[in-house]
Scaffold this motif. Structure first.
Motif, PDB file in Angstrom:
ATOM      1  N   ASN A 601       0.800  -1.455   0.173  1.00  0.00           N
ATOM      2  CA  ASN A 601       0.038   0.003   0.383  1.00  0.00           C
ATOM      3  C   ASN A 601       0.668   1.212   0.100  1.00  0.00           C
ATOM      4  OD1 ASN A 601       0.932   0.041   2.593  1.00  0.00           O
ATOM      5  ND2 ASN A 601      -0.761   1.118   3.484  1.00  0.00           N
ATOM      6  N   MET A 602       1.726   1.351  -0.248  1.00  0.00           N
ATOM      7  CA  MET A 602       3.588   2.873  -0.056  1.00  0.00           C
ATOM      8  C   MET A 602       2.582   3.480  -1.603  1.00  0.00           C
ATOM      9  SD  MET A 602       5.267   3.745   1.763  1.00  0.00           S
ATOM     10  CE  MET A 602       5.882   2.984   3.018  1.00  0.00           C
ATOM     11  N   VAL A 603       2.536   4.321  -0.716  1.00  0.00           N
ATOM     12  CA  VAL A 603       2.350   5.760  -1.611  1.00  0.00           C
ATOM     13  C   VAL A 603       3.485   6.041  -2.547  1.00  0.00           C
ATOM     14  CG1 VAL A 603       2.053   8.429  -1.525  1.00  0.00           C
ATOM     15  CG2 VAL A 603       1.660   6.706   0.134  1.00  0.00           C
ATOM     16  N   GLU A 608      -1.792   2.214  -3.044  1.00  0.00           N
ATOM     17  CA  GLU A 608      -2.142   2.090  -2.108  1.00  0.00           C
ATOM     18  C   GLU A 608      -3.667   2.284  -1.442  1.00  0.00           C
ATOM     19  OE1 GLU A 608       0.758   5.453  -4.848  1.00  0.00           O
ATOM     20  OE2 GLU A 608      -1.187   3.912  -5.092  1.00  0.00           O
ATOM     21  N   ASP A 609      -4.544   2.054  -2.550  1.00  0.00           N
ATOM     22  CA  ASP A 609      -6.074   1.437  -1.842  1.00  0.00           C
ATOM     23  C   ASP A 609      -5.841   0.020  -2.120  1.00  0.00           C
ATOM     24  OD1 ASP A 609      -5.299   1.254  -4.807  1.00  0.00           O
ATOM     25  OD2 ASP A 609      -7.286   2.458  -5.135  1.00  0.00           O
ATOM     26  N   SER A 627       3.750   0.442   4.512  1.00  0.00           N
ATOM     27  CA  SER A 627       3.718   1.945   5.303  1.00  0.00           C
ATOM     28  C   SER A 627       3.359   1.838   6.839  1.00  0.00           C
ATOM     29  CB  SER A 627       2.369   2.543   4.634  1.00  0.00           C
ATOM     30  OG  SER A 627       1.162   1.948   5.272  1.00  0.00           O
ATOM     31  N   PHE A 664      -5.573   6.515   4.610  1.00  0.00           N
ATOM     32  CA  PHE A 664      -5.177   7.876   3.956  1.00  0.00           C
ATOM     33  C   PHE A 664      -4.957   8.925   4.590  1.00  0.00           C
ATOM     34  CE2 PHE A 664      -7.905   5.963  -0.371  1.00  0.00           C
ATOM     35  CZ  PHE A 664      -7.437   4.615  -0.530  1.00  0.00           C
ATOM     36  N   THR A 667      -1.649   8.697   6.607  1.00  0.00           N
ATOM     37  CA  THR A 667      -0.832   9.075   5.697  1.00  0.00           C
ATOM     38  C   THR A 667       0.594  10.047   6.064  1.00  0.00           C
ATOM     39  OG1 THR A 667      -1.800   7.157   5.020  1.00  0.00           O
ATOM     40  CG2 THR A 667       0.751   7.810   3.768  1.00  0.00           C
ATOM     41  N   ASP A 670       6.313   9.068   2.531  1.00  0.00           N
ATOM     42  CA  ASP A 670       6.000   8.019   1.021  1.00  0.00           C
ATOM     43  C   ASP A 670       7.734   7.122   1.617  1.00  0.00           C
ATOM     44  OD1 ASP A 670       8.596   9.104   0.440  1.00  0.00           O
ATOM     45  OD2 ASP A 670       7.248   9.557  -1.185  1.00  0.00           O
ATOM     46  N   VAL A 676       3.466  13.327   1.937  1.00  0.00           N
ATOM     47  CA  VAL A 676       2.762  13.110   1.250  1.00  0.00           C
ATOM     48  C   VAL A 676       1.916  14.226   1.214  1.00  0.00           C
ATOM     49  CG1 VAL A 676       0.948  11.366   0.283  1.00  0.00           C
ATOM     50  CG2 VAL A 676       3.533  10.644   1.121  1.00  0.00           C
ATOM     51  N   PHE A 681      -4.148  10.350  -3.410  1.00  0.00           N
ATOM     52  CA  PHE A 681      -5.279   9.589  -2.954  1.00  0.00           C
ATOM     53  C   PHE A 681      -6.150  10.132  -4.325  1.00  0.00           C
ATOM     54  CE2 PHE A 681      -2.694   9.276   0.744  1.00  0.00           C
ATOM     55  CZ  PHE A 681      -1.937   8.432   0.515  1.00  0.00           C
ATOM     56  N   LYS A 684      -8.483   7.226  -5.810  1.00  0.00           N
ATOM     57  CA  LYS A 684      -8.144   5.995  -5.575  1.00  0.00           C
ATOM     58  C   LYS A 684      -9.429   5.395  -5.003  1.00  0.00           C
ATOM     59  CE  LYS A 684      -3.739   5.526  -6.201  1.00  0.00           C
ATOM     60  NZ  LYS A 684      -2.995   4.494  -7.543  1.00  0.00           N
TER      61      LYS A 684
END
Length: 848
Positions: A601-603, A608-609, A627, A664, A667, A670, A676, A681, A684
């Motif tokens: 799920n890393m930006v 991410e989603d 993350s 989201f 977060t 990154d 971020v 997002f 997403k």
């Protein structure tokens, strides 16, 4: 004459052996220093590294006849030799340093410097080569460990590391919370109320087991004996005692409990044994910290009323003992830690490319071969020396396994503490230990002329010419899933696991069958796989072998009344999007009852989603996000901090601020640590109400590539585990439900201060002594210089800061920091626990 001839013949026979054993050079006279030169080699995402080889002996180090092997987390880039020396990749994380025809050797007292290039950036000491050893051509099957490998300060000027001032500024945001605002128990209960009075635990206390809670009563009695030196009596109906701890059955939700403490009695009520057990853990949490240090005749516990129930039914920790092994005793200590903080699932990652760690009675080769790492590297008697194993097989932590009886002991121990153990059999990728163990088995039975038995459990296609490289740079770690023998292997392993769980009396509802990171290119040039595709029209391309494999594996488990668990890719499909390969959610398997563990799920990576998309599609999801919950990630960007960082940096705050149903909004950075923006997002998928019903819970994960001891394991998971336990058990906090950013930040700041106050003043001090103490990470002090004075602070309370002004390492008897100190270049600071353990030493201007 005959005697003389016999002696001469013997001498002739022995002479080659004597010649082999004659040392060409004393390996301990070779000193090697590694150093990072730059992370911006040729203005690319490449690191330049250098080795300085120094001859400290009296003989010349030879120009040829040797090769040096080592392990490295950074993959080398093919390049020309430097000073007649070249670094090349062998397999996995194993590399070799060898001379070319241009190498001249090293005269006594002289040094040679060579450099080589690796992919990506090196931020900390985890990028240093390790497990270095030399092999002489005359003895190709014998390796000699090189004892003198050192690391020089980084020369790189392109990276910005966290400074002592950065740490000070971060720490300055903390304000110790008022005691009355801090929950008395961690994880935070749904309801608590402090009452007048207290309860005394001493030799007059008895336990009244009013329900079917015999096991829980015995564990409580053992804890009381630890605290007071005397084990209390346990009765079912009536006891003659001044004070009683009563365990009572009552109608409430699974795992929920109520705890009432007065002057005369403690009552713990629950509908099930797990609830009683968690009530006992909360009772233990109220025991004064000092009581765990040494037994006392009487312990006073404040009166409270607590009503509690967990938010999620799945609260897990994945422990990787495939990469590096942990003893049975250490694993039991981790189970104790999990139980204390109300985690109920141990995801037991016991098989990997680099190790198979549980004895399978039907397939002894899995541990005879697959549990040992070292030299030689032909996979006939052991696996290669990954992760710093060095040349000698059989040494911890690279080698090691649990016997059948030891594993059964672990299962019984965990079950008694309401920790469900989910075994993971990594397939069809990450399976090199199994593949090579079964190849050794094949060769054994082939030599005996029994080809039927040789082929029975074979996992590889010997004619496979597929070219691939796994995430860990293995080129031969994937099972050939078109072989019938693969499914015979899976059935046999599953049946052995079931038998051990049955003997242990441990619950087993699912087996995790891996599914992670099968590299592109696997199976494409396997004659067996391609012949299978040609004969089976329903499978049209190589990627379809994935679905064939998991359909068969799911049936093997279903036939044994077990569900299938796997990594996220089990629910994904490889496809093409705009000419590029991409993984998308595969809805066709969503109704099969698979449980997916989702980490990606890393930006900035495009997924991410992903956890939400899978849950929205109908998959049961365990949130295991890189993350926030990968405990093996380094705490922050500093050359002296251990751990990997490919998935970012994870300190105690990351698991704490992870909000499962909408991560989201919280977060903050990154993988590179860059801020971020909310725009990351846009587009997403958010979690739907249906998707929320498919989130089973949360899991922390500790991968073992960099772990060399039990202390390393405990350093990396503590105190991070406490933040994850809070999010897994406690109700959704009010601040997480805020839509206004300012109110969210303000609410979070209050909760963060309360959490750190509890951790610093109560939880970590308790862990100094509880269960003989845990080697949790002690945060380093933050430092700030202002007007010629050095100010110091800590991330949380509960520690002493001590310092020296002569450049020496601060000790527990050094000066206690109480107010700003006049600056000198030799000032050194260090934090200490009440038990006398110290943090890393820090200075205002650290040497990198």
């Amino acid at each position: 004459m005959k005697t003389t001839l016999f002696f001469s013949l013997c001498l002739l026979a022995v002479m080659p052996l004597l010649a082999q054993q004659k040392k060409i050079f004393a390996e301990n006279d070779l000193h090697i220093q590694w150093q990072l030169v730059t992370n911006n080699f040729e203005e690319k995402n490449l690191a330049q590294n250098q080795f300085v080889l120094s001859n400290k002996g009296k003989k010349k180090f030879p120009a040829a006849g040797w090769v040096i092997y080592f392990a490295s987390s950074r993959n080398s880039v093919p390049a020309a030799a430097v000073e007649g020396l070249a670094v090349t990749h062998v397999n996995g994380d194993v590399f070799r340093l060898a001379p070319t025809a241009d190498f001249k050797g090293i005269d006594a007292g002289r040094s040679v410097t060579m450099w080589y290039v690796t992919e990506g950036a090196t931020f900390n000491k985890a990028g240093m080569p390790n497990g270095m050893y030399i092999v002489w051509d005359q003895q190709p099957d014998k390796g000699y460990a090189l004892q003198h490998l050192t690391r020089a300060p980084f020369l790189d000027k392109t990276e910005t590391y966290r400074t002592a001032t950065d740490t000070y500024n971060r720490n300055a945001a903390f304000t110790e919370a008022p005691a009355e605002s801090v929950a008395p128990v961690l994880p935070t209960p749904v309801f608590w109320q402090k009452n007048a009075g207290s309860f005394t635990v001493d030799g007059e206390v008895a336990i009244l087991n009013g329900g079917n809670f015999e096991r829980e009563a015995r564990l409580l009695a053992a804890d009381i004996k630890t605290l007071t030196g005397k084990e209390p009596a346990i009765a079912k109906a009536f006891v003659m005692a001044t004070r009683v701890i009563a365990l009572e059955q009552a109608a409430m939700a699974p795992e929920a409990y109520e705890l009432d403490i007065t002057d005369k009695q403690v009552v713990i009520r629950a509908a099930d044994a797990a609830g009683i057990f968690y009530g006992i853990q909360s009772l233990k949490a109220l025991v004064p910290v000092k009581a765990w240090q040494q037994p006392a005749a009487a312990i006073t516990i404040p009166a409270y009323t607590i009503k509690d129930t967990p938010r999620f039914g799945y609260r897990g920790l994945m422990v990787d003992i495939g990469r590096n092994f942990q003893t049975k005793e250490e694993l039991m200590r981790i189970i104790d830690l999990m139980a204390l903080y109300k985690l109920n699932t141990l995801h037991f990652h016991f098989s990997e490319d680099e190790g198979w760690r549980v004895q399978m009675p039907s397939l002894p080769e899995l541990t005879e071969i697959g549990s040992r790492r070292g030299h030689p590297m032909d996979d006939k008697k052991n696996l290669p020396p990954s992760y710093g194993a060095g040349p000698t097989p059989g040494l911890l932590p690279a080698s090691g396994y649990y016997t059948k009886d030891e594993f059964i002991d672990i299962l019984r121990y965990a079950t008694a503490r309401h920790v469900n153990v989910i075994p993971e059999v990594e397939t069809p990728g990450h399976a090199r230990a199994a593949v090579k163990s079964m190849e050794a088995r094949y060769e054994k039975y082939k030599a005996l002329g029994n080809m039927e038995e040789a082929e029975r459990f074979r996992l590889a296609d010997p004619d496979d010419k597929s070219v691939y490289s796994s995430a860990q740079a293995w080129t031969d770690n994937v099972m050939c899933v078109a072989r019938p023998s693969v499914y015979r292997f899976v059935e046999t392993v599953v049946d052995d696991i079931i038998a051990m769980y049955t003997e242990a009396g441990a619950p087993l509802a699912t087996i995790h069958m891996g599914g992670d990171e099968v590299p592109d290119g696997a199976w494409e040039k396997s004659p067996i796989c391609q012949a299978f595709l040609a004969k089976n029209e329903q499978y049209t391309e190589t990627n379809d072998l994935w679905y064939y494999y998991y359909a068969r594996v799911a049936k093997i488990l279903a036939d044994r009344k077990l569900a299938l668990s796997g990594w996220e890719e089990v629910g994904m499909r490889k496809t093409q999007l705009h000419g590029r390969k991409k993984l998308i959610v595969n809805p066709r398997l969503a109704n099969e009852g698979f449980r997916l563990y989702v980490w990606n799920n890393m930006v900035g990576w495009g997924n991410e989603d992903l956890p939400y998309r899978l849950a929205n599609a109908g998959y049961k999801v365990v949130l295991a996000p890189v993350s926030n919950n990968y405990f093996d990630m380094s705490y922050y960007k500093d050359p002296e901090e251990p751990g990997y960082y490919w998935g970012g940096f994870v300190d105690i705050d990351k698991p704490f601020y992870f909000t499962p149903f909408d991560y989201f909004k919280n977060t903050s950075e990154d993988a590179a640590g860059n801020p971020v923006k909310p725009s990351a997002f846009i587009g997403k998928d958010h979690l739907t109400d249906f998707g929320k019903s498919n989130i089973l819970g949360l899991q922390g994960l500790i991968w073992a590539e960099t772990l060399r001891s039990a202390g390393d394991l405990e350093y990396m998971i503590l105190p991070k585990l406490l933040g994850m336990a809070e999010r897994a058990w406690a109700k959704d906090p009010e601040w997480a439900q805020e839509t206004d950013k300012n109110r969210l930040d303000a609410g979070y700041a209050i909760a963060w201060n309360q959490f750190l106050t509890a951790v610093g003043n109560r939880e970590l001090p308790k862990l100094n002594w509880y269960n003989k103490g845990y080697a949790y990470r002690i945060p380093v002090p933050g430092l700030k210089m202002e007007n010629g004075q050095v100010y110091a602070n800590m991330q949380m309370p509960g520690f002493e800061i001590r310092y020296t002004s002569d450049g020496t390492e601060p000790s527990v008897s050094s000066k206690l920091y109480a107010s700003p100190v006049p600056y000198t270049e030799k000032l050194r600071f260090r934090a200490f626990t009440a038990a006398g353990r110290g943090s890393r030493t820090i200075s205002v201007n650290p040497v990198r």
